[in-house]
Design a protein around this motif. Structure first.
Motif, mmCIF file in Angstrom:
data_model
loop_
_atom_site.group_PDB
_atom_site.id
_atom_site.type_symbol
_atom_site.label_atom_id
_atom_site.label_comp_id
_atom_site.label_asym_id
_atom_site.label_seq_id
_atom_site.Cartn_x
_atom_site.Cartn_y
_atom_site.Cartn_z
ATOM 1 N N MET A 1 -31.312 46.073 19.205
ATOM 2 C CA MET A 1 -31.353 46.148 17.760
ATOM 3 C C MET A 1 -29.984 46.556 17.200
ATOM 4 N N GLN A 2 -29.238 47.330 17.960
ATOM 5 C CA GLN A 2 -27.962 47.812 17.450
ATOM 6 C C GLN A 2 -26.857 46.776 17.509
ATOM 7 N N SER A 3 -26.905 45.886 18.462
ATOM 8 C CA SER A 3 -25.793 44.944 18.647
ATOM 9 C C SER A 3 -25.558 44.078 17.423
ATOM 10 N N VAL B 1 -30.269 30.576 23.687
ATOM 11 C CA VAL B 1 -29.870 30.654 22.279
ATOM 12 C C VAL B 1 -29.226 32.016 21.998
ATOM 13 N N VAL B 2 -29.859 33.071 22.456
ATOM 14 C CA VAL B 2 -29.304 34.415 22.250
ATOM 15 C C VAL B 2 -27.929 34.531 22.915
ATOM 16 N N ALA B 3 -27.792 34.008 24.126
ATOM 17 C CA ALA B 3 -26.500 34.049 24.819
ATOM 18 C C ALA B 3 -25.443 33.273 24.038
ATOM 19 N N SER C 1 -33.306 38.502 19.022
ATOM 20 C CA SER C 1 -32.862 39.099 20.287
ATOM 21 C C SER C 1 -33.804 40.218 20.723
ATOM 22 N N ALA C 2 -34.157 41.078 19.782
ATOM 23 C CA ALA C 2 -35.075 42.174 20.118
ATOM 24 C C ALA C 2 -36.418 41.627 20.584
ATOM 25 N N GLY C 3 -36.937 40.621 19.901
ATOM 26 C CA GLY C 3 -38.214 40.041 20.267
ATOM 27 C C GLY C 3 -38.189 39.391 21.642
ATOM 28 N N VAL C 4 -37.114 38.675 21.927
ATOM 29 C CA VAL C 4 -36.987 38.020 23.233
ATOM 30 C C VAL C 4 -36.984 39.058 24.347
ATOM 31 N N PHE C 5 -36.246 40.128 24.154
ATOM 32 C CA PHE C 5 -36.193 41.145 25.204
ATOM 33 C C PHE C 5 -37.512 41.891 25.327
ATOM 34 N N LEU C 6 -38.147 42.210 24.205
ATOM 35 C CA LEU C 6 -39.416 42.918 24.281
ATOM 36 C C LEU C 6 -40.527 42.044 24.852
ATOM 37 N N ALA C 7 -40.634 40.822 24.369
ATOM 38 C CA ALA C 7 -41.770 39.977 24.731
ATOM 39 C C ALA C 7 -41.596 39.232 26.052
#
Length: 85
Positions: free
Chosen positions: A1-3, A71-73, A38-44
């Motif tokens: 979330m911070q990035s 996509v995030v990368a 990004s947060a959702g991808v990492f959490l889910a």
């Protein structure tokens, strides 16, 4: 979330920024979208795969999840890193 957060960078908390006019709604939407995506991808996805003994994804599902990480990368590669001054 911070990035991808729009807050100013802090000591030991750099931020990723897209190029463009930061005063526009489009820039802010992209920045916020990247943050929450990004947060959702990492959490889910990442956390599920890392914390479960086994995930039962089909080959198609795994490919789609990999594409989401791609996509995030891409966004990370596209951004500039801002550090506290």
């Amino acid at each position: 979330m911070q990035s991808f957060d729009m807050k100013a960078p802090e000591e030991s908390k750099p931020r990723l920024r897209f190029n463009g006019d930061r005063s526009t709604p489009t820039w802010r939407a992209r920045q916020d979208g990247a943050k929450y995506t990004s947060a959702g991808v990492f959490l889910a996805l990442r956390n599920l795969a890392a914390h479960e003994d086994e995930v039962n994804w089909t080959q198609q599902e795994a490919l789609e999840y990999l594409a989401t990480f791609s996509v995030v990368a891409r966004w990370i590669e596209e951004c500039v890193v801002e550090t506290a001054s």
